[in-house]
Design a protein around this motif. Structure first.
Motif, PDB file in Angstrom:
ATOM      1  N   VAL A 121       0.831  -1.208   0.000  1.00  0.00           N
ATOM      2  CA  VAL A 121       0.000   0.000   0.000  1.00  0.00           C
ATOM      3  C   VAL A 121       0.863   1.255   0.000  1.00  0.00           C
ATOM      4  CG1 VAL A 121      -0.192   0.097   2.520  1.00  0.00           C
ATOM      5  CG2 VAL A 121      -1.989   1.103   1.089  1.00  0.00           C
ATOM      6  N   ASP A 122       2.071   1.176   0.550  1.00  0.00           N
ATOM      7  CA  ASP A 122       2.956   2.342   0.571  1.00  0.00           C
ATOM      8  C   ASP A 122       3.369   2.757  -0.834  1.00  0.00           C
ATOM      9  OD1 ASP A 122       2.858   2.314   3.319  1.00  0.00           O
ATOM     10  OD2 ASP A 122       4.695   1.135   3.559  1.00  0.00           O
ATOM     11  N   THR A 123       3.339   1.819  -1.769  1.00  0.00           N
ATOM     12  CA  THR A 123       3.641   2.137  -3.161  1.00  0.00           C
ATOM     13  C   THR A 123       2.393   2.528  -3.931  1.00  0.00           C
ATOM     14  OG1 THR A 123       5.489   0.568  -3.128  1.00  0.00           O
ATOM     15  CG2 THR A 123       4.701   1.273  -5.286  1.00  0.00           C
ATOM     16  N   LEU A 124       1.258   1.915  -3.579  1.00  0.00           N
ATOM     17  CA  LEU A 124       0.017   2.166  -4.315  1.00  0.00           C
ATOM     18  C   LEU A 124      -0.651   3.484  -3.937  1.00  0.00           C
ATOM     19  CD1 LEU A 124      -1.563  -1.417  -4.153  1.00  0.00           C
ATOM     20  CD2 LEU A 124      -0.244  -0.397  -6.022  1.00  0.00           C
ATOM     21  N   MET A 125      -0.478   3.943  -2.695  1.00  0.00           N
ATOM     22  CA  MET A 125      -1.187   5.129  -2.213  1.00  0.00           C
ATOM     23  C   MET A 125      -0.653   6.453  -2.747  1.00  0.00           C
ATOM     24  SD  MET A 125      -3.855   4.500  -0.499  1.00  0.00           S
ATOM     25  CE  MET A 125      -4.114   6.044   0.373  1.00  0.00           C
ATOM     26  N   PRO A 126       0.664   6.637  -2.915  1.00  0.00           N
ATOM     27  CA  PRO A 126       1.155   7.928  -3.413  1.00  0.00           C
ATOM     28  C   PRO A 126       0.595   8.234  -4.800  1.00  0.00           C
ATOM     29  CG  PRO A 126       2.948   6.651  -2.480  1.00  0.00           C
ATOM     30  CD  PRO A 126       1.768   5.731  -2.569  1.00  0.00           C
ATOM     31  N   PRO A 127       0.580   9.510  -5.189  1.00  0.00           N
ATOM     32  CA  PRO A 127       0.026   9.898  -6.499  1.00  0.00           C
ATOM     33  C   PRO A 127       0.947   9.509  -7.654  1.00  0.00           C
ATOM     34  CG  PRO A 127       0.922  11.811  -5.401  1.00  0.00           C
ATOM     35  CD  PRO A 127       1.004  10.690  -4.406  1.00  0.00           C
TER      36      PRO A 127
ATOM     37  N   ALA B 159       0.165   4.253 -13.082  1.00  0.00           N
ATOM     38  CA  ALA B 159       0.666   2.906 -13.351  1.00  0.00           C
ATOM     39  C   ALA B 159       1.941   2.957 -14.182  1.00  0.00           C
ATOM     40  CB  ALA B 159      -0.406   2.082 -14.061  1.00  0.00           C
ATOM     41  N   ALA B 160       1.988   3.859 -15.146  1.00  0.00           N
ATOM     42  CA  ALA B 160       3.179   3.987 -15.986  1.00  0.00           C
ATOM     43  C   ALA B 160       4.387   4.423 -15.164  1.00  0.00           C
ATOM     44  CB  ALA B 160       2.921   4.979 -17.120  1.00  0.00           C
TER      45      ALA B 160
ATOM     46  N   GLY C 215      10.536  -6.116 -16.673  1.00  0.00           N
ATOM     47  CA  GLY C 215       9.091  -6.058 -16.877  1.00  0.00           C
ATOM     48  C   GLY C 215       8.419  -7.383 -16.581  1.00  0.00           C
ATOM     49  N   LEU C 216       9.066  -8.478 -17.005  1.00  0.00           N
ATOM     50  CA  LEU C 216       8.526  -9.795 -16.696  1.00  0.00           C
ATOM     51  C   LEU C 216       8.512 -10.028 -15.184  1.00  0.00           C
ATOM     52  CD1 LEU C 216       7.475 -12.487 -17.821  1.00  0.00           C
ATOM     53  CD2 LEU C 216       9.860 -13.270 -17.950  1.00  0.00           C
ATOM     54  N   GLY C 217       9.519  -9.496 -14.494  1.00  0.00           N
ATOM     55  CA  GLY C 217       9.561  -9.604 -13.039  1.00  0.00           C
ATOM     56  C   GLY C 217       8.414  -8.867 -12.374  1.00  0.00           C
ATOM     57  N   ILE C 218       8.033  -7.704 -12.927  1.00  0.00           N
ATOM     58  CA  ILE C 218       6.882  -6.970 -12.386  1.00  0.00           C
ATOM     59  C   ILE C 218       5.616  -7.806 -12.530  1.00  0.00           C
ATOM     60  CG2 ILE C 218       5.441  -4.905 -12.628  1.00  0.00           C
ATOM     61  CD1 ILE C 218       7.912  -3.422 -13.657  1.00  0.00           C
ATOM     62  N   VAL C 219       5.418  -8.377 -13.722  1.00  0.00           N
ATOM     63  CA  VAL C 219       4.238  -9.207 -13.971  1.00  0.00           C
ATOM     64  C   VAL C 219       4.225 -10.410 -13.036  1.00  0.00           C
ATOM     65  CG1 VAL C 219       3.087 -10.677 -15.673  1.00  0.00           C
ATOM     66  CG2 VAL C 219       4.033  -8.460 -16.374  1.00  0.00           C
ATOM     67  N   ALA C 220       5.366 -11.079 -12.916  1.00  0.00           N
ATOM     68  CA  ALA C 220       5.442 -12.260 -12.046  1.00  0.00           C
ATOM     69  C   ALA C 220       5.228 -11.888 -10.586  1.00  0.00           C
ATOM     70  CB  ALA C 220       6.792 -12.945 -12.221  1.00  0.00           C
ATOM     71  N   GLY C 221       5.799 -10.747 -10.162  1.00  0.00           N
ATOM     72  CA  GLY C 221       5.638 -10.313  -8.781  1.00  0.00           C
ATOM     73  C   GLY C 221       4.193  -9.972  -8.445  1.00  0.00           C
ATOM     74  N   ILE C 222       3.498  -9.370  -9.395  1.00  0.00           N
ATOM     75  CA  ILE C 222       2.083  -9.062  -9.179  1.00  0.00           C
ATOM     76  C   ILE C 222       1.262 -10.346  -9.116  1.00  0.00           C
ATOM     77  CG2 ILE C 222       0.045  -7.963 -10.192  1.00  0.00           C
ATOM     78  CD1 ILE C 222       1.928  -5.853 -11.379  1.00  0.00           C
ATOM     79  N   PHE C 223       1.573 -11.287 -10.004  1.00  0.00           N
ATOM     80  CA  PHE C 223       0.800 -12.527 -10.065  1.00  0.00           C
ATOM     81  C   PHE C 223       1.028 -13.399  -8.832  1.00  0.00           C
ATOM     82  CE2 PHE C 223       0.280 -16.983 -11.211  1.00  0.00           C
ATOM     83  CZ  PHE C 223      -1.011 -16.976 -11.728  1.00  0.00           C
TER      84      PHE C 223
ATOM     85  N   SER D  62       3.618  -3.186 -21.163  1.00  0.00           N
ATOM     86  CA  SER D  62       2.202  -2.838 -21.283  1.00  0.00           C
ATOM     87  C   SER D  62       1.343  -3.745 -20.418  1.00  0.00           C
ATOM     88  CB  SER D  62       1.756  -2.937 -22.747  1.00  0.00           C
ATOM     89  OG  SER D  62       2.476  -2.016 -23.555  1.00  0.00           O
ATOM     90  N   ILE D  63       1.698  -5.023 -20.365  1.00  0.00           N
ATOM     91  CA  ILE D  63       0.967  -5.953 -19.499  1.00  0.00           C
ATOM     92  C   ILE D  63       1.141  -5.550 -18.036  1.00  0.00           C
ATOM     93  CG2 ILE D  63       0.829  -8.346 -18.693  1.00  0.00           C
ATOM     94  CD1 ILE D  63       1.687  -9.191 -21.529  1.00  0.00           C
ATOM     95  N   ALA D  64       2.375  -5.204 -17.663  1.00  0.00           N
ATOM     96  CA  ALA D  64       2.633  -4.761 -16.288  1.00  0.00           C
ATOM     97  C   ALA D  64       1.840  -3.498 -15.974  1.00  0.00           C
ATOM     98  CB  ALA D  64       4.130  -4.520 -16.099  1.00  0.00           C
ATOM     99  N   TRP D  65       1.802  -2.567 -16.930  1.00  0.00           N
ATOM    100  CA  TRP D  65       1.031  -1.332 -16.743  1.00  0.00           C
ATOM    101  C   TRP D  65      -0.445  -1.641 -16.521  1.00  0.00           C
ATOM    102  CZ3 TRP D  65      -2.998   0.328 -19.866  1.00  0.00           C
ATOM    103  CH2 TRP D  65      -3.503   1.593 -19.573  1.00  0.00           C
ATOM    104  N   ALA D  66      -1.007  -2.534 -17.343  1.00  0.00           N
ATOM    105  CA  ALA D  66      -2.425  -2.868 -17.219  1.00  0.00           C
ATOM    106  C   ALA D  66      -2.727  -3.508 -15.868  1.00  0.00           C
ATOM    107  CB  ALA D  66      -2.835  -3.803 -18.357  1.00  0.00           C
ATOM    108  N   MET D  67      -1.852  -4.371 -15.399  1.00  0.00           N
ATOM    109  CA  MET D  67      -2.066  -5.033 -14.105  1.00  0.00           C
ATOM    110  C   MET D  67      -2.004  -4.030 -12.963  1.00  0.00           C
ATOM    111  SD  MET D  67       0.201  -8.486 -14.834  1.00  0.00           S
ATOM    112  CE  MET D  67      -0.338  -9.483 -13.428  1.00  0.00           C
ATOM    113  N   LEU D  68      -1.060  -3.097 -13.024  1.00  0.00           N
ATOM    114  CA  LEU D  68      -0.938  -2.077 -11.982  1.00  0.00           C
ATOM    115  C   LEU D  68      -2.116  -1.100 -12.046  1.00  0.00           C
ATOM    116  CD1 LEU D  68       2.895  -1.378 -12.152  1.00  0.00           C
ATOM    117  CD2 LEU D  68       1.652  -2.211 -10.154  1.00  0.00           C
ATOM    118  N   ALA D  69      -2.546  -0.742 -13.252  1.00  0.00           N
ATOM    119  CA  ALA D  69      -3.663   0.196 -13.386  1.00  0.00           C
ATOM    120  C   ALA D  69      -4.956  -0.397 -12.817  1.00  0.00           C
ATOM    121  CB  ALA D  69      -3.852   0.555 -14.856  1.00  0.00           C
TER     122      ALA D  69
END
Length: 267
Positions: free
Chosen positions: A104-110, A113-114, A166-174, A253-260
Motif C-alpha cells: 500500500v505504501d507504493t500504491l497510495m502515493p500519487p 501505473a506507468a 518487466g517480466l519480473g513486475i508481472v510475475a511479482g504481481i501474479f 504494457s501488461i505490467a502497466w495494465a495489471m498495476l492500473a
C-alpha cells in the motif's frame, strides 16, 4: 477541482517526477544496500560458470563460429546473469511488499501505473547494468575480451534488463507467495535463459529445436549481446533489436495494465 478531475490529472497529466525519482531511488537502494548478495554473488556465479565450462568442455570443444569456446560462451553468461538479476530485483520487490503487507505504501502515493512501471524498471535495469559492467571488466582482465560493437552491446544488455525487469513486475504481481515466485523462476525464467543459445550456437540444434528457439525473445537478446561483445551471432542484430524492443513494450504494457487495475494487489 473535483476528485474525478484530480484522478484524471494524476493518471494522464504531467509526470510526477518527484514520485518517480523516489520510487526509482528506492529500488536502486534496495540492491545497493545488500551488494554482497545482489552484485558480488552474481559475479562469483558467472566466474564459476566460466571456470567449469572452460575446464570441462573448453579444451575438447574447439572453436565455435570462428572464436574459442570460452570466448563464445562469455557473452551468454554475462547476459544470463544480467536478465536473472533484473528479474529478481523487480519481482522480489513486489512479492516482499505483498507478503509484508506494505505494498500500500507504493500504491497510495500519487503515482500513475506507468510511473510505477518505470520506477520498478529503473531498479531492475540499474542492477543489470551494474552486474554487466563488473562481469565485462572481469572478462577483459582474464580473457582479453573488449566489445566489438560497444553501443550495440549496451543496447542489448539494457533491453535484456528491461524485458526481464518487466517480466519480473508481472510475475511479482501474479505471485502471492514466495513458493509461487520460485516456481515461476525455476520453470519459466531459468529454462528460457538456459535454452536460448547461452552455451551453444543454435545452428548445432536439430531443425525442430532450432525453429522453436527462434520464438524465444531471450535468444535474440543473448545473441545480440554476443554480436556486440565479440562480433559473431546466429541471427541478424537488427532483427534482435526489433524483437527485443517489441517484447519489452509488450511485457511493460501488461505490467502497466495489471498495476492500473490493481490486479492481485488490492484486497
Amino acid at each position: 477541482m473535483s476528485e474525478t478531475t484530480d484522478m484524471g490529472t494524476r493518471r494522464f497529466g504531467r509526470v510526477n517526477w518527484l514520485g518517480l525519482y523516489t520510487l526509482a531511488g528506492r529500488e536502486v537502494q534496495r540492491f545497493l544496500a545488500v551488494w554482497t548478495q545482489t552484485l558480488l554473488a552474481p559475479l562469483v556465479t558467472a566466474g564459476l560458470f566460466m571456470l567449469i565450462f572452460s575446464i570441462a568442455i573448453g579444451p575438447r570443444r574447439g572453436d565455435v563460429m570462428g572464436v574459442s569456446f570460452t570466448t563464445f560462451i562469455a557473452p551468454g553468461i554475462l547476459m544470463m546473469t544480467v536478465i536473472q538479476n533484473s528479474f529478481a530485483n523487480t519481482s522480489s520487490s513486489i512479492v516482499i511488499s505483498k507478503v509484508q503487507g506494505n505494498i500500500v505504501d507504493t500504491l497510495m502515493p500519487p503515482l500513475s501505473a506507468a510511473e510505477m512501471v518505470l520506477g520498478y524498471l529503473a531498479g531492475g535495469i540499474g542492477r543489470g547494468l551494474f552486474v554487466a559492467v563488473a562481469i565485462a571488466i572481469g572478462f577483459w582482465a582474464v580473457l582479453g575480451i573488449t566489445p566489438a560493437h560497444p553501443l550495440l552491446a549496451l543496447a542489448f544488455i539494457t533491453l535484456g534488463a528491461a524485458f526481464l525487469g518487466g517480466l519480473g513486475i508481472v510475475a511479482g504481481i501474479f505471485a502471492n507467495k514466495f513458493d509461487q515466485m520460485a516456481a515461476i523462476t525455476n520453470f519459466i525464467v531459468t529454462p528460457l535463459a538456459f535454452l536460448s543459445g547461452t552455451f551453444y550456437s543454435v545452428e548445432a540444434l536439430p531443425p525442430v529445436l532450432n525453429e522453436i528457439t527462434h520464438f524465444n525473445p531471450i535468444f535474440y537478446l543473448i545473441d545480440g549481446a554476443r554480436y556486440g561483445l565479440i562480433g559473431v551471432s546466429d541471427s541478424a542484430p537488427m532483427l534482435g533489436l526489433i524483437v527485443g524492443t517489441l517484447s519489452t513494450l509488450v511485457i511493460s504494457s501488461i505490467a502497466w495494465a495489471m498495476l492500473a487495475r490493481g490486479y492481485r494487489l488490492k484486497a
